[in-house]
Structure formats: structure tokens, C-alpha cells
Design an enzyme around this catalytic site. Structure first.
Site, mmCIF file in Angstrom:
data_model
loop_
_atom_site.group_PDB
_atom_site.id
_atom_site.type_symbol
_atom_site.label_atom_id
_atom_site.label_comp_id
_atom_site.label_asym_id
_atom_site.label_seq_id
_atom_site.Cartn_x
_atom_site.Cartn_y
_atom_site.Cartn_z
ATOM 1 N N GLY A 46 -19.476 7.814 -0.908
ATOM 2 C CA GLY A 46 -18.407 8.147 -1.859
ATOM 3 C C GLY A 46 -18.450 7.217 -3.054
ATOM 4 O O GLY A 46 -19.510 6.704 -3.432
ATOM 5 N N LYS A 64 0.856 -1.196 0.000
ATOM 6 C CA LYS A 64 0.000 0.000 0.000
ATOM 7 C C LYS A 64 0.881 1.230 0.000
ATOM 8 O O LYS A 64 2.017 1.191 0.500
ATOM 9 C CB LYS A 64 -0.873 0.009 1.260
ATOM 10 N N GLY A 84 -21.192 6.431 4.375
ATOM 11 C CA GLY A 84 -20.279 6.911 3.346
ATOM 12 C C GLY A 84 -20.883 6.755 1.966
ATOM 13 O O GLY A 84 -21.127 5.637 1.511
HETATM 14 P P1 NAD Z 1 -14.419 7.826 -0.997
HETATM 15 O O1 NAD Z 1 -13.411 8.745 -0.430
HETATM 16 O O2 NAD Z 1 -14.836 7.999 -2.412
HETATM 17 O O3 NAD Z 1 -15.754 7.868 -0.120
HETATM 18 C C1 NAD Z 1 -15.768 7.837 1.268
HETATM 19 C C2 NAD Z 1 -16.981 8.637 1.710
HETATM 20 O O4 NAD Z 1 -17.121 8.469 3.117
HETATM 21 C C3 NAD Z 1 -16.853 10.132 1.444
HETATM 22 O O5 NAD Z 1 -18.028 10.620 0.816
HETATM 23 C C4 NAD Z 1 -16.672 10.723 2.840
HETATM 24 O O6 NAD Z 1 -17.208 12.030 2.959
HETATM 25 C C5 NAD Z 1 -17.438 9.726 3.683
HETATM 26 N N1 NAD Z 1 -17.098 9.699 5.100
HETATM 27 C C6 NAD Z 1 -15.902 9.864 5.703
HETATM 28 N N2 NAD Z 1 -16.013 9.762 7.024
HETATM 29 C C7 NAD Z 1 -17.319 9.513 7.275
HETATM 30 C C8 NAD Z 1 -18.070 9.300 8.458
HETATM 31 N N3 NAD Z 1 -17.502 9.320 9.666
HETATM 32 N N4 NAD Z 1 -19.401 9.072 8.345
HETATM 33 C C9 NAD Z 1 -19.991 9.040 7.126
HETATM 34 N N5 NAD Z 1 -19.329 9.243 5.981
HETATM 35 C C10 NAD Z 1 -18.009 9.474 6.057
HETATM 36 O O7 NAD Z 1 -13.855 6.348 -0.746
HETATM 37 P P2 NAD Z 1 -14.327 5.009 -1.453
HETATM 38 O O8 NAD Z 1 -13.427 4.757 -2.614
HETATM 39 O O9 NAD Z 1 -15.795 5.011 -1.646
HETATM 40 O O10 NAD Z 1 -13.915 3.924 -0.359
HETATM 41 C C11 NAD Z 1 -14.692 3.713 0.785
HETATM 42 C C12 NAD Z 1 -14.034 2.659 1.669
HETATM 43 O O11 NAD Z 1 -13.884 1.443 0.921
HETATM 44 C C13 NAD Z 1 -12.622 3.024 2.159
HETATM 45 O O12 NAD Z 1 -12.418 2.448 3.438
HETATM 46 C C14 NAD Z 1 -11.725 2.329 1.155
HETATM 47 O O13 NAD Z 1 -10.435 2.068 1.686
HETATM 48 C C15 NAD Z 1 -12.504 1.058 0.933
HETATM 49 N N6 NAD Z 1 -12.206 0.412 -0.332
HETATM 50 C C16 NAD Z 1 -12.301 1.099 -1.487
HETATM 51 C C17 NAD Z 1 -12.010 0.465 -2.677
HETATM 52 C C18 NAD Z 1 -12.163 1.183 -3.987
HETATM 53 O O14 NAD Z 1 -12.093 0.507 -5.007
HETATM 54 N N7 NAD Z 1 -12.435 2.471 -4.021
HETATM 55 C C19 NAD Z 1 -11.586 -0.871 -2.690
HETATM 56 C C20 NAD Z 1 -11.494 -1.566 -1.467
HETATM 57 C C21 NAD Z 1 -11.820 -0.912 -0.304
#
Ligand code: NAD
Length: 367
Positions: free
Chosen positions: A183, A81, A181
Site C-alpha cells: 500500500g 487516534k 503489504g
Molecule cells: P494502506 O492501506 O495504504 O496499505 C496496506 C496494504 O496492505 C494494502 O495494499 C492492503 O491490501 C495490504 N494488506 C492488508 N492485509 C494484508 C495481508 N494480510 N497480507 C498482505 N497484504 C495485506 O496502508 P499504509 O498507509 O501503507 O499503512 C500500512 C501500515 O503502516 C498500517 O499498519 C498503518 O497503520 C501503518 N502506518 C502507516 C503510516 C502512514 O503514514 N500511512 C504511519 C505509521 C504507521
């Protein structure tokens, strides 16, 4: 920070590299946990951290989880990572991303960089100007695209399968689901679930993320971030940051299933996986559930080239892996988290064992 070797020794990391570039402001760490299965494959997380120690700890924790995620997912990549310390909205520019690319290139292919929180596929196009050891390039550049779509799909298909066991039916139409979340993963998961007719509760600390879900025409109820744990729901899908399931939040949960994408969602995996179980909640293990992105991107390296159809077929198999994990847990009377580790370690051990076979001079260790 002192005792770095103690920290990396405790989990047997192979390498931790620091990259610094004064002009662009790059401050990056790459942690390579284990390359038994192949080059370390992991995302690039760019965000602000409390301090440098917090950044290192996050990087180590995430890199270690990638070893088990990649192994359990059945792909031939090790665990690693990267974190870039900085505000992705303010500090990410061409100079910084290219400096990061040169840093990654210096690792000579032992680490392949993908995307994570704070980086996206367009950033990887810039990183690619300096290194070939990069994945998640957009499809129009012949890459496998962003990991988010595939990760969300894998989470959705696995929730569906787990529902068969937990509720006796895979139909999610009559289920109430809370998503933390909204996102990249959260809104896509919401879209799948809304097509099924699930009743959705969504929380986010960012108004823009919630607005995006509304703009997609997805029907949901907003919940204040700190209230999501108290919602009366069947399924809780954490899709924000890690460590949110802990001594304070688990007793508040009223759901029967926790299954989302957030990495390292349990603050103390051993303790909190037991606590979930004692509270009658089935746990969809984070590093199994969220493997869709790496499975998708690993397809970039297959001999036939990337196709979305083949990649998503492989992603859907995460549900089989989670089913296998639940079977192991039942048979051995251990938690799903413990069973997931056994499942992942079995493949790592198999690969270590194979390495004792002498192949050709080219593939053997040089003396
Ligand atoms: P992202 O940054 O696009 O979205 C995360 C969202 O969570 C954001 O909208 C943020 O405002 C919100 N957030 C942060 N803290 C919060 C809280 N306390 N309460 C509510 N909402 C909150 O990230 P993502 O790509 O959607 O990833 C989300 C999770 O999944 C992360 O833990 C990431 O490591 C994991 N993940 C992502 C991927 C990927 O392909 N993107 C793959 C494996 C794991």
C-alpha cells in the site's frame, strides 16, 4: 458494550468520545490517551470492523501507541487516534467527512486529526472546512502532505542503520527483503530498496496494489499472502495491518531482522518481542520505526513553517532513536520493545515533572 470504563482505565486514557450523525451515517470514535506532551496527534482510520467493540479496541490500542510514538520521536504532541466505522470506498463522502470535522472541532483542539488506513490528504481538505484541528493537508494548501512518504523514508533509513548492527554493513544491495503489504508505505519502501538493489518478495491481498508496484518498474517476486512468513529472507518488513506476528507466524520466520511500518505488529508485545529474540530475530520496534509521518506533520507547527528538506532531516533521526533503543536493550538485557518503552517514558516523565513549575497565570491551571 459494558465495562468501557474498565477498559479505558486499564491504560489510563484521558477521554474517549463517540461521534454520530444520522444523516451522513458517521459513526466515529476518538480516543485521547495522554496529553502530557501536548494535544493528542493521531490518524483517522476508516474501515469495517467485526463489531463496535473491535472498533473501540483498535482505536484504544492505536491511541496508546501514539503516546509512546510521539514521545520517542521527540515531538510535543500527545497520543490519540480516531476510527470511522464504515467502508471507505463506499461510504466516505463530503457529508460524512464534514460531520467528522465538526465532531473533531468539538474536542476543542485536544485532538488533531491526521490520516491513516482508509483516509488521505484530500479527505483532510474536506475535514478542514469544519475544523482547524487537522493535519496532513496537501502541500499545495500549505500543509505537510501525506504521512506515507515520510513514514516510508523513516522505515528505510532505520532498516539501513539496523543492518549495520545485524549484518555488519548498511548496504542493503545484497539483502533479500520480504514486504507484507504494497500500500502507501509498502510500495514506497519497495522503491527505496529496489534502488539499493535488494532482492524483493512482496505479498498483498489486493491485486491492484501489486500491479501498482509493477507499473513503477520495481523488480520483485510475488508471494501468496499466507506464504510471506516462510520466505527465506534476511529482513521482513510488515507494512499491512497489526497483530500479524504471533505464536503461529514467529516460528516460521527465517529472517534476522523484522522492521516495517505496521502499527501494533506484535499480537502480544511483551510475549512476542521475547519470542522474536529467542528465535534470534532483531526487532525494529513498530512505534519507533513508523514515526516518520508524525514527525513530518508536526513540522507544520514549527515557527519557520514546513519544508520537506527540514522535515525529512528530522525523519532520518528515527535511525538514531532506534540505535539508542538497541543500546538500552543491550545494557539492561531487556528486549528492544521494553527498551523502546523506557526510552519513550523517560521523555513523558520529564515533561510531567516540568509541569510542576508555575509559569504564568495564562499557562496555569484555572481554579
Ligand atoms: P494502506 O492501506 O495504504 O496499505 C496496506 C496494504 O496492505 C494494502 O495494499 C492492503 O491490501 C495490504 N494488506 C492488508 N492485509 C494484508 C495481508 N494480510 N497480507 C498482505 N497484504 C495485506 O496502508 P499504509 O498507509 O501503507 O499503512 C500500512 C501500515 O503502516 C498500517 O499498519 C498503518 O497503520 C501503518 N502506518 C502507516 C503510516 C502512514 O503514514 N500511512 C504511519 C505509521 C504507521
Amino acid at each position: 458494550m459494558s465495562n468501557i470504563f474498565k477498559l479505558i482505565e486499564s491504560d489510563e486514557f484521558e477521554e474517549v468520545a463517540y461521534g454520530y450523525d444520522k444523516q451522513s451515517g458517521l459513526k466515529a470514535i476518538v480516543a485521547i490517551h495522554d496529553t502530557t506532551l501536548g494535544p493528542a496527534f493521531g490518524g483517522t482510520r476508516m474501515m469495517m470492523f467485526e463489531d463496535e467493540e473491535a472498533a473501540l479496541k483498535d482505536c484504544l490500542k492505536l491511541a496508546r501507541a501514539m503516546t509512546y510514538k510521539n514521545s520517542a520521536a521527540g515531538i510535543n504532541f500527545g497520543g490519540g487516534k480516531a476510527v470511522i466505522i464504515g467502508d471507505a470506498d463506499q461510504e466516505k463522502d463530503e457529508a460524512l467527512l464534514r460531520a467528522y470535522g465538526r465532531f473533531v472541532d468539538g474536542l476543542a483542539g485536544r485532538f488533531i486529526a491526521g490520516v491513516d488506513v482508509g483516509t488521505d490528504e484530500n479527505d483532510m481538505v474536506t475535514v478542514k472546512k469544519e475544523t482547524d484541528h487537522v493535519t496532513a493537508l496537501p502541500r499545495y494548501y500549505g500543509g505537510a502532505g501525506s504521512t506515507s512518504g515520510a513514514t516510508a523514508y523513516g522505515v528505510y533509513k532505520t532498516i539501513e542503520r539496523m543492518a549495520e548492527r545485524v549484518f555488519g554493513e548498511s548496504d542493503l544491495g545484497n539483502k533479500t527483503i520480504g514486504i507484507q503489504g504494497a500500500g502507501s508505505i509498502g510500495w514506497r519502501l519497495a522503491e527505496y530498496l529496489s534502488e539499493e538493489g535488494s532482492k524483493l518478495y512482496i505479498s498483498d491481498i489486493n491485486e491492484e496494489s501489486l500491479k501498482k508496484v509493477e507499473d513503477k518498474g520495481i523488480d520483485f517476486e510475488r508471494v501468496a499472502p499466507e506464504k510471506i512468513y516462510d520466505v527465506d529472507m534476511d529482513i521482513f518488513a510488515p507494512c499491512a495491518l497489526g497483530g500479524i506476528l504471533n505464536d503461529d507466524t514467529i516460528p516460521r520466520l527465517k529472517c534476522e531482522l523484522v522492521a516495517g511500518s505496521a502499527n501494533n505488529v506484535l499480537k502480544d508485545p511483551e510475549l512476542h518481542s521475547k519470542m522474536l529474540e529467542e528465535n534470534g530475530i532483531v526487532y525494529g520496534v513498530d512505534f519507533i520505526m513508523s514515526a516518520g509521518g508524525v514527525i513530518n506533520n508536526s513540522q507544520q507547527y514549527n515557527e519557520y513553517g514546513y519544508t520537506k528538506e527540514a522535515a525529512y532531516n528530522s525523519v532520518a533521526k528515527i535511525a538514531d532513536n532506534m540505535e539508542e533503543v538497541m543500546k538500552i536493550a543491550e545494557e539492561k538485557n531487556i528486549t528492544n520493545w521494553e527498551a523502546a518503552y523506557e526510552f519513550a517514558k523517560k521523555r513523558l516523565n520529564m515533561a510531567s515533572n516540568l509541569k510542576k513549575w508555575y509559569l504564568t497565570e495564562e499557562k496555569s491551571i484555572k481554579v
